[in-house]
Design an enzyme around this catalytic site. Sequence first.
Site, mmCIF file in Angstrom:
data_model
loop_
_atom_site.group_PDB
_atom_site.id
_atom_site.type_symbol
_atom_site.label_atom_id
_atom_site.label_comp_id
_atom_site.label_asym_id
_atom_site.label_seq_id
_atom_site.Cartn_x
_atom_site.Cartn_y
_atom_site.Cartn_z
ATOM 1 N N GLY A 256 0.783 -1.304 -0.131
ATOM 2 C CA GLY A 256 0.093 -0.049 0.078
ATOM 3 C C GLY A 256 0.853 1.239 0.034
ATOM 4 N N HIS A 291 -0.651 7.662 8.557
ATOM 5 C CA HIS A 291 0.182 6.466 9.132
ATOM 6 C C HIS A 291 1.495 6.799 8.791
ATOM 7 C CE1 HIS A 291 0.743 2.212 10.151
ATOM 8 N NE2 HIS A 291 1.746 2.386 9.113
ATOM 9 N N GLU A 292 1.913 6.972 7.332
ATOM 10 C CA GLU A 292 3.164 7.002 6.884
ATOM 11 C C GLU A 292 3.790 8.654 7.289
ATOM 12 O OE1 GLU A 292 4.127 4.470 5.559
ATOM 13 O OE2 GLU A 292 2.405 3.622 4.917
HETATM 14 ZN ZN LIG Z 1 3.706 1.307 8.957
#
Ligand SMILES: [Zn+2]
Length: 1041
Positions: A256, A291-292
């Site tokens: 992803g 998240h990243e």
């Molecule tokens: Zn991660």
Amino acid sequence: MYRVIICIAEPTFGITLNAKELNIQTATARDHLNGHSVIATSVSYNVEEETITLEFPQVLHVGSSWILDVTYIGLVNDKLNGFYRSVYTDADGNVHQLTTTQFQSTHARRAFPCWDEPAIKATFSLTLVAPQGMACLSNMSEQSRTLLENGMQEVTFLKTPIMSTYVRFDKYMKYLQKDIYAWVIGDFDYIEAYTSGEFNGERIRCRVYTPVGLADQGRYSLDLAVKSVEYFSRLFNIPYPLPKLDLVAVPDFAPGAMENWGLVAFRTYALLIEEYGSQDRRNEIAITVIHEMSHQWFGNLVTMEWWSDLWLFEGFATHLAYIVVDELFPGWNIWTDFYKQIQEVLKHDSLRTSHPVEVGVANPCEITQIFDEISYMKGASVLRMLSAWLGQDQLLLGIRKFIHKYMWSNANTEDLWATLAEECKVDVPGFMSKWTRQTGYPVLSVTELDESTILVRQNLFLSTGDVRDDEDTLIWPVPLGLVTASDPTPRNIMLDTKEMILKVDTTRWYKFNMEQTGFFRVSYPSKTLDLLGQTFGTAQLSAVNRVGLLTDVAALVTSGIAPTSSFLTLLKYFEDEQDYMVWAEVSIRLQELLAVWLEQPEPIMNGLKEVQRRLFTKIVKRLGWEFPEGEDPSTGNLRAVAIRFAGRAGDPDIVAEARRRFRSFMKDRDMTAISPDLRFPVFEIVLRSTQGVEEYEDIVNYYRETFVPAEKMVALSVLGYGNSQELVRRTLALAMSPEVRTSDILSAIATLRSSVIGRAELWNFMRHHWDVLYERHFGDIGFLDYFVSLSIESFSTLERYHEVQAFFANKDTSAYDRILATCLEGIRMNILWLGRDCKDVEEWLRVNGYLIDEATADNHVGEITNGTQGGTTEAHGGIAKGLLGINVNPLVLPSSSINGGSSITGTSSGASSGASTPPGGLQYPQGSIYSQHGAHVRSQVYLDGVGQASEEQTLQLLQLQQDQQQHELRMQREYQLQLQQQQQQQHQHQHQHQHQHQHQHSLNHNHNHINHTQLSRHQEQRPRTLEREMELLSMSGDYEF
Ligand SMILES: [Zn+2]
């Protein structure tokens, strides 16, 4: 060329580095002090260890430091790993090239020689030579760019801060990657924005790079990136540490996303969204991007010490992403989405094949198998539970302290717990270790002792419903989160013993796990579940609580703690539900049941579809097909879900409308005919409602023609609904053709599981092409895992179970043995569930007017839309046997459900609230009234037209229930004796004789319909194996091999 500066700690003649498929040309070491050079005289390759050793003609002395230059030739491959090449075509038909790095645990060394352990950190400098006009990106900003005469350019990047190349596993990830250090070269467009500078002193440039022509679709992510960089800078009180941040959408990207420091790479689908993109995708992209972003601090600035701590960094990155989205978009109710996301994890963690969140990792190669969604999402869930217990602000303060303490270095799980314990003054390690080191989670069973007292008991929850006493010894510290009708503030009580007595007014509703912040299930007495259901139309319980009640019941029925009819009954309370997220969950849980029941006789399946149709058609009637300007996005989502599932259930009006719109869209090219949110539902409805190839081909052509990544994905992933063997085969052929990117194959085949033909063809395909698949995708462990899982996990028959076992019996399954074991355990759960409750479901459908058969046709007043004659019990059993290879057992309801659907047995042996169906209360299953003599007790069940039995009929039923229980007890005792005898016999015989014995046994005891699940749970002495489990199952009817 690769250059590294090394210091010598022990005298040596040789230097060993990781390298794979690299041809070393020269290696020279130059003394850092005096410039003296030595040339390596030999290079030895250790293929197995994936290392090279450079031998020098002189000893390299302790304390000396050397500049090592290695020139080498490597491959730019097409395999989506290492340093690979990709090609894409833009909207004008121009072909563009790009090369990028994707370092799985064993592929970093394919790009350059290196030492790859998390604790070995270094600074990196990079120079790339690439065609002029191509974007050249790396972690750092460009330092210089020189145009060369041959049409090439040489780009040098600033030196990175100290960083490592450790292995990381990411969300939506199917793959492991070596990350942090990366580069990308290719044709891209970009858009950019700057942070305010408020938290950095200087403004940080953020860019989103997209395939040519798609820059506008990166706006949403760019905005998220800027906002989250600001947010995390403020939260951690540490500025973003690099001079710039790039987000790159890479076509042909397997995972992803991956959080390379300063250069985060995404699949195009995970980063780009059209202006009209759906709310679900907005949620998904926001969580992925943020998240990243959080990893830029929590992962890159502070790095895990060893792979065992990976769960913590991933769990926290996910937890933080939800906190930020909730803050940025409070209206999204993102925590409801989170709770929905973890349902799959709760399911996997309720199988024996699960594992603890925290596991020791000796070898990086173990990581792909061990770090799955259990470590990932269960990790995030227990952190959420911790957050609810400590308070979110406290937790965030603790994390800030932790990052300050360990920035630019490594830390482990204990370091974080110690910091939090110090900050919050509670025993964080004691609480967390139970949740992260014990496999599984508990189910709380509630027994009402009187009108003001309840007993709460925790037991290990297994969805196969066969917990052994020796397994049920674990205790978890469970924050109960108890609320009552009179007190909506959660009581912060910790259940840290097996059971506990609490004061609660049981005449009104009460609920545990308020806001679903805990990682456990709750089983309520049926009366209380009924009271809770009655609150659904009111504001007393928020949407996530309703989702929690639904998903708990849906999970309990798979294990036999509650009968499946209790789930169907609960659905009635959702009729006036308005919340999209709740409806989305209703649809998922209903599909789960339908998937297991898929091969049941047509009248049963039609009955279940009718349940679905009535629930969803009502919403379509209310919301219509149009998406008005300015409408709340969640209303649009609800419309799409309702149309999809009403159409899937075959509602004739909806199917007709879908077909009409499909024709305008495809034939007249009227793009407005199907709103983007409805493309998937409409395509699906059309494909399911016909066996024609024309519609199928229209969608294939649309896939080929559209350049919008999301539209391509819709078209590709819907093809699996093609409704004939020919279409299913075409989908498989297309998926495996060069037309479909390797990273998209799994999306293309996933929907095949929804039909009997699709399942069979996918399974055949996998078996027949196994060698090729294995050969081609062996390195991509994630691919093989998921392919196997997609091909087998939906099965619910013994026949398939044995086929799967037999097929893999002589294969080296080491690369995917965990997922294989999980799938087999899941199939076993399906078989047990179906065997236990198929009659219960049938009876519920009949009693509630979703089924018609000869016996009740005359008396039936309810709405009947499927005109199929259902046949008798025997007929169903007969058909079921033919289809399933197993005779469905009429008497396999757990004893709890016989007692009016008590749902508190947990894993104990039949404790019960003893309550029978209350007048006007939940309509509990009357499937339990079936007689094991094969007589049609059902014919005595007359319906009064509203699905309720009369008083006299109820008394008759209760009498029958009692008779039946006594009979069951007698038969259990008898069966136990027979079982012991048979065990003795089996010990004396060779395996090859077993079939014969089973056959004889089943002939002898054709009518001994006993609840073997329960029997085996409580009485069996022999160690249980899967084979033994299936033997028991196969003995439960006249199943033949
Ligand atoms: Zn991660």
